[in-house]
Scaffold this active site. Structure first.
Site, PDB file in Angstrom:
ATOM      1  N   SER A  44       0.831  -1.214   0.000  1.00 27.76           N
ATOM      2  CA  SER A  44       0.000   0.000   0.000  1.00 27.76           C
ATOM      3  C   SER A  44       0.861   1.258   0.000  1.00 27.76           C
ATOM      4  CB  SER A  44      -0.919   0.019   1.230  1.00 27.76           C
ATOM      5  OG  SER A  44      -1.786  -1.082   1.211  1.00 27.76           O
ATOM      6  N   GLN A  48       2.231   3.814  -6.644  1.00 27.32           N
ATOM      7  CA  GLN A  48       2.675   5.037  -7.334  1.00 27.32           C
ATOM      8  C   GLN A  48       1.575   5.678  -8.156  1.00 27.32           C
ATOM      9  OE1 GLN A  48       6.036   4.154  -9.837  1.00 27.32           O
ATOM     10  NE2 GLN A  48       7.343   3.536  -8.151  1.00 27.32           N
ATOM     11  N   GLY A  49       0.753   4.822  -8.809  1.00 26.98           N
ATOM     12  CA  GLY A  49      -0.174   5.333  -9.832  1.00 26.98           C
ATOM     13  C   GLY A  49      -1.374   6.030  -9.229  1.00 26.98           C
ATOM     14  N   GLU A 115      -4.229   5.574 -17.477  1.00 27.99           N
ATOM     15  CA  GLU A 115      -3.312   4.427 -17.511  1.00 27.99           C
ATOM     16  C   GLU A 115      -3.738   3.461 -18.595  1.00 27.99           C
ATOM     17  OE1 GLU A 115      -3.207   2.867 -13.515  1.00 27.99           O
ATOM     18  OE2 GLU A 115      -1.610   4.249 -12.936  1.00 27.99           O
ATOM     19  N   HIS A 232       5.506  -7.413 -13.472  1.00 30.18           N
ATOM     20  CA  HIS A 232       5.707  -6.077 -14.017  1.00 30.18           C
ATOM     21  C   HIS A 232       6.954  -6.104 -14.879  1.00 30.18           C
ATOM     22  CE1 HIS A 232       5.907  -1.802 -14.466  1.00 30.18           C
ATOM     23  NE2 HIS A 232       4.740  -1.705 -13.856  1.00 30.18           N
ATOM     24  N   ARG A 278       0.662  -5.505 -20.313  1.00 31.63           N
ATOM     25  CA  ARG A 278       1.741  -5.741 -19.355  1.00 31.63           C
ATOM     26  C   ARG A 278       2.312  -7.156 -19.444  1.00 31.63           C
ATOM     27  NH1 ARG A 278       0.613  -3.760 -13.234  1.00 31.63           N
ATOM     28  NH2 ARG A 278       0.869  -1.700 -14.136  1.00 31.63           N
ATOM     29  N   HIS A 337       4.564  -8.867  -9.252  1.00 27.73           N
ATOM     30  CA  HIS A 337       4.048  -7.558  -8.852  1.00 27.73           C
ATOM     31  C   HIS A 337       2.684  -7.629  -8.170  1.00 27.73           C
ATOM     32  CE1 HIS A 337       3.578  -3.260  -8.966  1.00 27.73           C
ATOM     33  NE2 HIS A 337       2.519  -3.323  -9.761  1.00 27.73           N
ATOM     34  N   GLU A 361      -5.391  -7.334  -1.424  1.00 28.01           N
ATOM     35  CA  GLU A 361      -4.781  -8.181  -2.446  1.00 28.01           C
ATOM     36  C   GLU A 361      -4.928  -9.671  -2.155  1.00 28.01           C
ATOM     37  OE1 GLU A 361      -1.096  -6.684  -3.904  1.00 28.01           O
ATOM     38  OE2 GLU A 361      -0.552  -8.590  -4.853  1.00 28.01           O
ATOM     39  N   ARG A 372      -5.164  -8.060 -14.054  1.00 32.97           N
ATOM     40  CA  ARG A 372      -5.751  -6.910 -13.373  1.00 32.97           C
ATOM     41  C   ARG A 372      -5.677  -5.654 -14.235  1.00 32.97           C
ATOM     42  NH1 ARG A 372      -2.727  -3.002  -9.368  1.00 32.97           N
ATOM     43  NH2 ARG A 372      -0.978  -3.688 -10.613  1.00 32.97           N
ATOM     44  N   SER A 377      -6.642  -2.339  -7.894  1.00 35.36           N
ATOM     45  CA  SER A 377      -6.347  -3.071  -6.655  1.00 35.36           C
ATOM     46  C   SER A 377      -6.486  -2.175  -5.431  1.00 35.36           C
ATOM     47  CB  SER A 377      -4.962  -3.696  -6.711  1.00 35.36           C
ATOM     48  OG  SER A 377      -4.069  -2.875  -7.410  1.00 35.36           O
TER      49      SER A 377
HETATM   50  C1  LIG Z   1       5.429  -0.838  -6.079  1.00 38.81           C
HETATM   51  C2  LIG Z   1       3.936  -1.034  -6.167  1.00 38.81           C
HETATM   52  C3  LIG Z   1       3.134  -0.073  -6.791  1.00 38.81           C
HETATM   53  C4  LIG Z   1       1.754  -0.252  -6.867  1.00 38.81           C
HETATM   54  N1  LIG Z   1       0.978   0.732  -7.438  1.00 38.81           N
HETATM   55  C5  LIG Z   1      -0.373   0.593  -7.445  1.00 38.81           C
HETATM   56  C6  LIG Z   1      -1.223   1.625  -7.948  1.00 38.81           C
HETATM   57  O1  LIG Z   1      -0.768   2.673  -8.363  1.00 38.81           O
HETATM   58  N2  LIG Z   1      -2.568   1.420  -7.948  1.00 38.81           N
HETATM   59  C7  LIG Z   1      -3.133   0.267  -7.478  1.00 38.81           C
HETATM   60  O2  LIG Z   1      -4.365   0.143  -7.504  1.00 38.81           O
HETATM   61  N3  LIG Z   1      -2.352  -0.712  -6.967  1.00 38.81           N
HETATM   62  C8  LIG Z   1      -1.003  -0.576  -6.934  1.00 38.81           C
HETATM   63  N4  LIG Z   1      -0.232  -1.578  -6.409  1.00 38.81           N
HETATM   64  C9  LIG Z   1      -0.898  -2.722  -5.766  1.00 38.81           C
HETATM   65  C10 LIG Z   1      -1.481  -2.261  -4.412  1.00 38.81           C
HETATM   66  O3  LIG Z   1      -0.562  -1.385  -3.798  1.00 38.81           O
HETATM   67  C11 LIG Z   1      -1.744  -3.448  -3.492  1.00 38.81           C
HETATM   68  O4  LIG Z   1      -2.497  -4.427  -4.149  1.00 38.81           O
HETATM   69  C12 LIG Z   1      -2.525  -2.999  -2.242  1.00 38.81           C
HETATM   70  O5  LIG Z   1      -1.884  -1.911  -1.632  1.00 38.81           O
HETATM   71  C13 LIG Z   1      -2.650  -4.159  -1.279  1.00 38.81           C
HETATM   72  O6  LIG Z   1      -3.084  -3.667  -0.027  1.00 38.81           O
HETATM   73  P1  LIG Z   1      -3.264  -4.685   1.161  1.00 38.81           P
HETATM   74  O7  LIG Z   1      -3.708  -3.890   2.326  1.00 38.81           O
HETATM   75  O8  LIG Z   1      -4.095  -5.812   0.706  1.00 38.81           O
HETATM   76  O9  LIG Z   1      -1.799  -5.296   1.392  1.00 38.81           O
HETATM   77  P2  LIG Z   1      -0.411  -4.591   1.979  1.00 38.81           P
HETATM   78  O10 LIG Z   1      -0.526  -3.139   1.795  1.00 38.81           O
HETATM   79  O11 LIG Z   1       0.689  -5.297   1.364  1.00 38.81           O
HETATM   80  O12 LIG Z   1      -0.526  -4.907   3.513  1.00 38.81           O
HETATM   81  C14 LIG Z   1      -0.450  -6.236   4.009  1.00 38.81           C
HETATM   82  C15 LIG Z   1      -0.221  -6.191   5.505  1.00 38.81           C
HETATM   83  O13 LIG Z   1      -0.410  -7.486   6.074  1.00 38.81           O
HETATM   84  C16 LIG Z   1       0.631  -7.734   7.005  1.00 38.81           C
HETATM   85  N5  LIG Z   1       0.736  -9.194   7.172  1.00 38.81           N
HETATM   86  C17 LIG Z   1       0.885 -10.136   6.211  1.00 38.81           C
HETATM   87  N6  LIG Z   1       0.874 -11.360   6.768  1.00 38.81           N
HETATM   88  C18 LIG Z   1       0.721 -11.181   8.101  1.00 38.81           C
HETATM   89  C19 LIG Z   1       0.645 -12.065   9.217  1.00 38.81           C
HETATM   90  N7  LIG Z   1       0.704 -13.401   9.078  1.00 38.81           N
HETATM   91  N8  LIG Z   1       0.509 -11.534  10.455  1.00 38.81           N
HETATM   92  C20 LIG Z   1       0.446 -10.180  10.626  1.00 38.81           C
HETATM   93  N9  LIG Z   1       0.506  -9.299   9.605  1.00 38.81           N
HETATM   94  C21 LIG Z   1       0.644  -9.809   8.366  1.00 38.81           C
HETATM   95  C22 LIG Z   1       1.819  -7.051   6.376  1.00 38.81           C
HETATM   96  O14 LIG Z   1       2.848  -6.861   7.302  1.00 38.81           O
HETATM   97  C23 LIG Z   1       1.161  -5.753   5.927  1.00 38.81           C
HETATM   98  O15 LIG Z   1       1.028  -4.890   7.036  1.00 38.81           O
HETATM   99  C24 LIG Z   1       1.152  -1.426  -6.330  1.00 38.81           C
HETATM  100  C25 LIG Z   1       1.951  -2.374  -5.707  1.00 38.81           C
HETATM  101  C26 LIG Z   1       3.327  -2.196  -5.613  1.00 38.81           C
HETATM  102  C27 LIG Z   1       4.156  -3.236  -4.925  1.00 38.81           C
END
Ligand SMILES: Cc1cc2nc3c(=O)[nH]c(=O)nc-3n(C[C@H](O)[C@H](O)[C@H](O)COP(=O)(O)OP(=O)(O)OC[C@H]3O[C@@H](n4cnc5c(N)ncnc54)[C@H](O)[C@@H]3O)c2cc1C
Length: 513
Positions: A44, A48-49, A115, A232, A278, A337, A361, A372, A377
Site C-alpha cells: 500500500s 505510485q499510480g 493508464e 511487471h 503488461r 508484482h 490483495e 488486473r 487493486s
Molecule cells: C510498487 C507497487 C506499486 C503499486 N501501485 C499501485 C497503484 O498505483 N494502484 C493500485 O491500484 N495498486 C497498486 N499496487 C498494488 C497495491 O498497492 C496493493 O495491491 C494494495 O496496496 C494491497 O493492499 P493490502 O492492504 O491488501 O496489502 P499490503 O498493503 O501489502 O498490507 C499487508 C499487511 O499485512 C501484514 N501481514 C501479512 N501477513 C501477516 C501475518 N501473518 N501476520 C500479521 N501481519 C501480516 C503485512 O505486514 C502488511 O502490514 C502497487 C503495488 C506495488 C508493490
C-alpha cells in the site's frame, strides 16, 4: 456486541485494506494485527499510480466496468466488476474525509491520470506518483486516534481458531518475543497483502508471502485463481531486494525498451510496442534476459531533463543506485508484482468459513480475472472494508462457542536458513513464473515439498504451502490466458474459460501441497 468476550472482530494486516477495515468497523472493539508497525513494509505504502474511479465528467461506472472486463481476458465476474465500479466514487469521498489529500484540478474536480487499458482518464492520484504514501499517512493517523482499535504491531498471525460448528472463534498470533497468544472474536478479516515475496525478483515487500492464503486454506477456505500472478516488465535491475518499480507511465511518455546493443526489443512482437499489455511486455523482457542479454528502458530522448520533475519517486530510486535516467538507459527486469488470485470471497468479502472474511490483495473477488486492470487493486482495498464492516454488524456478534482447536501453541521451530528462502524464491521465478510448462511445474512442486519438509518453521511452511498451491493451480490450467503462460499450451482454450477454485485438501490429495 460489547458483552462478548474478547473482541468483536480481529483484522490481520497493517496495509490499506486492513487499516480501513478496522476503521469501518468502528465503534466495535477491534484487534488489528500487523507484522511491523502500521503501514510499514506494505505494498500500500509503495503504490505510485493511483485509484481507479469514474469521477470524470466524461466517464461512468459502466465504462469503468467494461474496461475491467476487457482487461481480465474472459474471466472477470461482470456483476462483481459492475458493483466495484459503481461503489468507487463513494469510496473515494469516504477516504478523502479521512484526510487523504488527493491531487485536484480545481475545488470540484480531481486531477485525473490515465493508464493503459483505461478508456478514460480516471486515476485519482496524490503527490504526483506517491498515492500510497499519502493513503497510508492519513489512514495510520486515523487508526491511531481510535481507542477501540487495539494494535498488535509486531504480531504474526498464525492460525484462525474455529469453534465446534466451524465458525471463527479467534486467532492465534506470535509476538516478537516468541510467545503466542490467542485472541477471541466471532469474526476475523485477513488483509495480508500479496505474494511477490515468494519470487526471486519482486516489487512487493519481501514479507508479502501470502501467509493469509495459508491461514485461510488450513481453516478450510476455498481459494481461487491462484495461477494468475502479474509480472511487471520494468522493475529496476539493481542489487536490491525487493526491486524498485519503474511505473508504466514512463513508457507511456515514450521511453523505449532496448537491449545492450540499443535494439528495440518489442519490435516485431506486438503492434503496440512498449505499450503492449503488461503480460506481453513482461514476457518479452523475461525472454530476452533468458537469452543472456540485459534489457534497458531508455528515457533519454522522450523524457530527458524533465525526468526528476515528472517522475520524482522513480528518479530518486534510480539515483540511489547511481543511475541517471536523464543521461543513461535504466536497466530493467520482469518482477512479480500483483496476485489476481487468493482467498475466494463473495460481494461482502465473506469466505465459505463462517465469520472469516478477506479483503485487499489477498482476496480473490472475481474482479481481476486473468489480468488486473491497473489501479483497480487499491480500489478493492477501499471498497470492500465498508462492505465487510456492514456484514459483521449484521451478523450481530454471534457468541463464541466452545473451541475445537487451537494450533501452534508449541514453541517456534528455528527459522529457515537464508539459502532455503533463496532456493524457494529462485524456483518460483524460474519454474512458476512468467513462463510455465508441465514438467517444470511438476519439478517445482516436488522441490517445494522437499524444502518444506526440511524447514519446519511456521513462516517457511506457510510460504512453501502457498508456493505449492500456485504451482498446483498453474498445472491445472492447460491453456495460456492473461498472465498465465503455458509453453506447452500456448493458446487460449474456450473449455478452460472459467475461474479456478481449489482447497488445500485438493492439492494435498494431488501431492503438490
Ligand atoms: C510498487 C507497487 C506499486 C503499486 N501501485 C499501485 C497503484 O498505483 N494502484 C493500485 O491500484 N495498486 C497498486 N499496487 C498494488 C497495491 O498497492 C496493493 O495491491 C494494495 O496496496 C494491497 O493492499 P493490502 O492492504 O491488501 O496489502 P499490503 O498493503 O501489502 O498490507 C499487508 C499487511 O499485512 C501484514 N501481514 C501479512 N501477513 C501477516 C501475518 N501473518 N501476520 C500479521 N501481519 C501480516 C503485512 O505486514 C502488511 O502490514 C502497487 C503495488 C506495488 C508493490
Amino acid at each position: 456486541m460489547n458483552d462478548q468476550p474478547g473482541f468483536d472482530a480481529i483484522v490481520v494486516g497493517g496495509g490499506l485494506a486492513g487499516m480501513l477495515t478496522a476503521l469501518e468497523l468502528q465503534p466495535l472493539r477491534v484487534a488489528l494485527v500487523s507484522y511491523g508497525r502500521l503501514g510499514e513494509s506494505t505494498s500500500s505504502a509503495w503504490a505510485q499510480g493511483g485509484i481507479a474511479a469514474a469521477v470524470g465528467d466524461d466517464d461512468s461506472p459502466a465504462l469503468h466496468a467494461a474496461d475491467t472486463v476487457a482487461a481480465g481476458a474472459g474471466l472477470v465476474e461482470r456483476r462483481v466488476a459492475a458493483r466495484l465500479a459503481a461503489d468507487a466514487p463513494g469510496a473515494i469521498e469516504r477516504i478523502a474525509s479521512l484526510g487523504v489529500r488527493f491531487d485536484r484540478a480545481d475545488a470540484a474536480h480531481y486531477a485525473l491520470g490515465r493508464e493503459a487499458a483505461h478508456s478514460r482518464r480516471r486515476i485519482v492520484r496524490a503527490g504526483g506518483d506517491a498515492i500510497g504514501a499519502e493513503l497510508v499517512r492519513a489512514t495510520v493517523a486515523a487508526v491511531r486516534e481510535r481507542a477501540a482499535i487495539e494494535r498488535f504491531e509486531g504480531g504474526r498471525a498464525l492460525d484462525v481458531v474455529l469453534d465446534d460448528s466451524r465458525h471463527v472463534a479467534g486467532l492465534t498470533l506470535r509476538h516478537v518475543d516468541g510467545t503466542t497468544e490467542m485472541l477471541v472474536a466471532p469474526a476475523a478479516v485477513l488483509a495480508t497483502g500479496g505474494i511477490g515475496g515468494l519470487y526471486r525478483f519482486t516489487t512487493n515487500p519481501t514479507l508479502s508471502r501470502g501467509t493469509g492464503i495459508a491461514i485461510a486454506a488450513r481453516a478450510g477456505a476455498r481459494l481461487a485463481d491462484l495461477e494468475f500472478v502479474q509480472f511487471h516488465p520494468t522493475a529496476l535491475d539493481v542489487p536490491s531486494d525487493p526491486l524498485p518499480l519503474i511505473s508504466e507511465a514512463v513508457r507511456g511518455e515514450g521511453a523505449l525498451l532496448v537491449d545492450e546493443a540499443g535494439e528495440r526489443i518489442m519490435a516485431g512482437v506486438d503492434a503496440a510496442l512498449e505499450l503492449a499489455p503488461r503480460d506481453v511486455v513482461a514476457r518479452r523482457v523475461f525472454a530476452v534476459r533468458q537469452q543472456g542479454r540485459r534489457v534497458f528502458l531508455d528515457a533519454r530522448a522522450a523524457i530527458g531533463d524533465s525526468f526528476p520533475l515528472r517522475f520524482p519517486t522513480v528518479f530518486a530510486a534510480c539515483r540511489r543506485f547511481g543511475i541517471d535516467p536523464r543521461s543513461e538507459p535504466i536497466p530493467v527486469v520482469a518482477a512479480a508484482h500483483y496476485h489476481m488470485g487468493g482467498i475466494a470471497v463473495d460481494l461482502q468479502g465473506r469466505t465459505n468459513v463462517g465469520g472469516l472474511y478477506a479483503c485487499g490483495e489477498v482476496a480473490a473477488t472475481g474482479v481481476h480475472g486473468a489480468n488486473r486492470l491497473a489501479s483497480n487493486s487499491l480500489l478493492e482495498s477501499v471498497v470492500y472494508p465498508e462492505r465487510i464492516a456492514r456484514d459483521v454488524r449484521a451478523a450481530g456478534g454471534r457468541r463464541v462457542g466452545p473451541l475445537s482447536r487451537t494450533r501452534n501453541e508449541a514453541g517456534a521451530a528455528a527459522p529457515a536458513a537464508a539459502a532455503a528462502w533463496e532456493e524457494l524464491r529462485s524456483e518460483m521465478y524460474r519454474n512458476v513464473g512468467v513462463e510455465r510448462d508441465e514438467s517444470r511445474l511438476f519439478a517445482a512442486a516436488a522441490r517445494l515439498a522437499a524444502l518444506a519438509a526440511d524447514n519446519p518453521s511456521e513462516e517457511f511452511r506457510d510460504a512453501a504451502t502457498v508456493a505449492a498451491l500456485i504451482a498446483h493451480a498453474a498445472l491445472l490450467r492447460r491453456e495460456s490466458r492473461g498472465s498465465h503462460i503455458r509453453l506447452d499450451y500456448p493458446g487460449r482454450d474456450d473449455a478452460e474459460r472459467h475461474r479456478s477454485f481449489l482447497s488445500l485438501a485438493d492439492a494435498t490429495l494431488a501431492g503438490t501441497a
